[in-house]
Design a protein around this motif. Sequence first.
Motif: not given
Length: 86
Positions: A13-19, A24-29, A46-50, A66-68
């Motif tokens: 689950a961590a891998c899937m939600t992180t991936i 979005q990061a790549w497209l924005t960059w 971002t606050t929730g992930v923190a 690790i995922a977060n």
Amino acid sequence: MNAIPADLVGYIAACMTTIAYIPQAWLTWKRKRAEGVSLGMYIILTTGVAMWLAYGVLTNSWPIIIANFITFMLSLFILGMKLRYK
């Protein structure tokens, strides 16, 4: 449920939600544009992930930590790009 299979489910689950943040990061960059990204949503996200990262640390749950941690870095990157490229 045995701890090993439960952790395995957590890691998957961590891998899937992180991936999920990478496109979005790549497209924005790549485009150097972030007009389709909601600033309010990414601030809250971002606050929730923190907070999830803090929870993982407090409960010593490695799949959550690790995922977060990775998700927090990706989310911060996207948020930073949004602030830079509005």
